[in-house]
Enzyme design. Structure first.
Site, PDB file in Angstrom:
ATOM      1  N   VAL A  72       0.965  -1.038  -0.025  1.00  0.00           N
ATOM      2  CA  VAL A  72       0.064   0.034   0.306  1.00  0.00           C
ATOM      3  C   VAL A  72       1.013   1.402   0.105  1.00  0.00           C
ATOM      4  CG1 VAL A  72      -1.680   1.108   1.157  1.00  0.00           C
ATOM      5  CG2 VAL A  72      -1.323  -1.225   1.428  1.00  0.00           C
TER       6      VAL A  72
ATOM      7  N   CYS B 246       5.305  -4.736 -12.127  1.00  0.00           N
ATOM      8  CA  CYS B 246       4.277  -3.841 -12.382  1.00  0.00           C
ATOM      9  C   CYS B 246       3.974  -3.543 -13.862  1.00  0.00           C
ATOM     10  CB  CYS B 246       4.399  -2.588 -11.721  1.00  0.00           C
ATOM     11  SG  CYS B 246       3.284  -1.168 -11.640  1.00  0.00           S
TER      12      CYS B 246
ATOM     13  N   ASN C  36       3.017 -16.178  -6.926  1.00  0.00           N
ATOM     14  CA  ASN C  36       2.289 -15.054  -6.652  1.00  0.00           C
ATOM     15  C   ASN C  36       1.146 -14.890  -7.844  1.00  0.00           C
ATOM     16  OD1 ASN C  36       2.540 -11.419  -7.685  1.00  0.00           O
ATOM     17  ND2 ASN C  36       1.555 -12.069  -5.831  1.00  0.00           N
TER      18      ASN C  36
END
Length: 486
Positions: free
Chosen positions: A21, A117, A215
């Site tokens: 976060v 990402c 993941n």
């Protein structure tokens, strides 16, 4: 705004949680540790942002803060998580990555490079999945980090279009000496609604000797603690990384089972207030936990909240909020008083005749582009005096600054020491202006004394207005869409 999710990782038989976060995520990481996680990740932080940060010991909160040049907290950590937190960065340059890693390595347990990402803010800077097409750069970054720091180095990738290319890339990563590699079982164009490719992760796990972290299982597989092992077994991985499932309910790390959402919400809020999380961070995390209950009366109150105080009202925790804020204010006052006493000690004979006041510059009290230094300079020009001369020093013990300004052969200073040279010189200019009886040009004083400045509207800037810490939380000054890691 807040970005990311929470990642859980089982590495070398340890359960590792990584709350991904944006800035201000210390509360979520601490909550995860309380629920049974062994390791937590910070949010991905961009190297260019971190390079310009200064390390500050926040005695009031008991934290170590990395502060940007605009005074925003980019990364906050504490002793409780020191041996558990992995610092994750976004980078496209080996030397920048090393500079940042060396800056933070004494406060963290490891360094991770995010090469998974897919968002534009990352790829347009050559970071994230953009690195996957440049294995030479990947090798240079990871090798430089492994050789340049004493802490473990890891990285996270997404799978490539072909299994062969994916395995070849991971083998090349393995040769750099990294401690582990996380493999997100989706290609760069795939999103959470697409199925995770457990077979590809399994093939990679069986092809290399370093630990592989699986993941991408939140959506379809991971529902509770037991299903983490199900995902690990399906991928033959050494460990598992979870994102959204952990953000929705961090108690997923409890072997005993999930806790009720209401209990988790309140426990998270306890940490958020204790560690002075920015309200936008607090609000984002709570919204992720409420999910389908966002349309409830409580959810609507949360959605409308514009401060931590209003958030606490929504959850009937206002008494706790007031208690913590009062305690925090008392600690800050004690520390300010201590610093004041230290600053008032005679440091040398040179400042014996210096006019000194306990004042501090607050830019919210002034119109845009008007500062005490500008006003003092203009006054000296009108009086046909030499321009003010500032002598600014930094105290080695805490790296705070103090300044003396000389005007018409007289010296002035603020008794406060401040965290930036810029701020302390403004405070010193205020001391001089007040001593001379010259208007400081504050908003509530009316017309600015600067005659030669272009007139402009002076919008109201209410005292107490908060600067949102959006890193992109801004811990990074980006306004990109929310990112989720799975």
């Amino acid at each position: 705004m807040v970005n990311r999710a929470v990642v859980k990782l089982c590495y070398k038989n340890k359960v590792i949680l990584a709350p991904m976060v944006r800035v201000g995520t210390l509360p979520m990481r601490l909550l995860a540790l309380e629920y049974g996680a062994d390791i937590v990740y910070c949010e991905e932080l961009i190297d260019l942002k971190m390079m310009h940060c200064r390390r500050v010991v926040n005695e009031a909160l008991g934290t170590i803060d990395y502060i940007a040049t605009d005074d925003r907290v980019v990364f906050r950590t504490c002793e409780r998580e020191k041996s558990h937190v992995v610092f994750q960065m976004g980078t496209s340059d080996a030397q920048r990555a090393l500079t940042v890693a060396q800056l933070v390595e004494n406060d963290v347990a490891g360094i991770d490079v995010n090469m998974g990402c897919p968002k534009e803010y990352s790829t347009k800077g050559g970071m994230g999945v953009a690195l996957l097409t440049n294995p030479d750069k990947i090798e240079a970054i990871l090798s430089t980090l492994v050789k340049g720091i004493s802490k473990p180095v890891t990285c996270k990738i997404r799978i490539l279009p072909s299994l062969e290319d994916t395995i070849n890339l991971v083998k090349r990563i393995e040769r750099t000496g990294v401690a582990a590699v996380a493999v997100h079982g989706r290609r760069k164009e795939e999103r959470p609604q697409h199925p995770v490719h457990c077979d590809v992760i399994k093939a990679v796990s069986e092809a290399v000797s370093i630990p592989v972290i699986a993941n991408g299982g939140s959506q379809e597989i991971i529902k509770d603690f037991a299903s983490i092992e199900t995902f690990r077994w399906a991928t033959s991985a050494s460990s598992v990384m979870v994102a959204r499932a952990a953000m929705w309910n961090p108690s997923i790390f409890r072997k005993e089972g999930l806790l009720p959402a209401e209990k988790v919400l309140r426990e998270y809020l306890t940490y958020a207030i204790r560690y002075d999380s920015h309200y936008s961070n607090t609000k984002y995390c709570l919204c992720q936990m409420l999910r389908e209950k966002l349309e409830s009366a409580q959810g609507k109150k949360l959605h409308a909240a514009q401060s931590n105080e209003e958030i606490c009202e929504a959850f009937e925790m206002i008494d706790y909020y007031k208690e913590v804020m009062a305690d925090l204010e008392a600690k800050r006052n004690q520390l300010n008083a201590r610093d004041q006493r230290e600053s008032e000690q005679p440091e040398d004979k040179e400042h014996a005749d210096t006019i000194q006041m306990a004042v501090r510059f607050n830019k919210r009290e002034y119109p845009p582009q008007i500062t005490p230094k500008m006003i003092l300079l203009e006054w000296c020009r009108r009086q046909k005096l030499p321009q003010p001369v500032y002598e600014t020093v930094q105290r080695p013990s805490d790296r705070l600054f103090n300044s003396v300004v000389t005007v018409a052969n007289k010296k002035y200073r603020s008794s406060y020491w401040d965290k930036t040279k810029k701020m302390v010189e403004q405070s010193t200019a205020i001391v001089c202006l007040q001593s001379l009886g010259v208007s400081e040009g504050k908003l509530y004083e009316g017309k600015s004394p600067l005659k030669n400045k272009r007139k402009r509207d002076e919008p109201e800037v209410p005292n107490g207005t908060e600067m949102t810490d959006t890193s992109s939380l801004d811990t990074n000054k980006r306004s990109s869409p929310l990112l989720t890691k799975v």
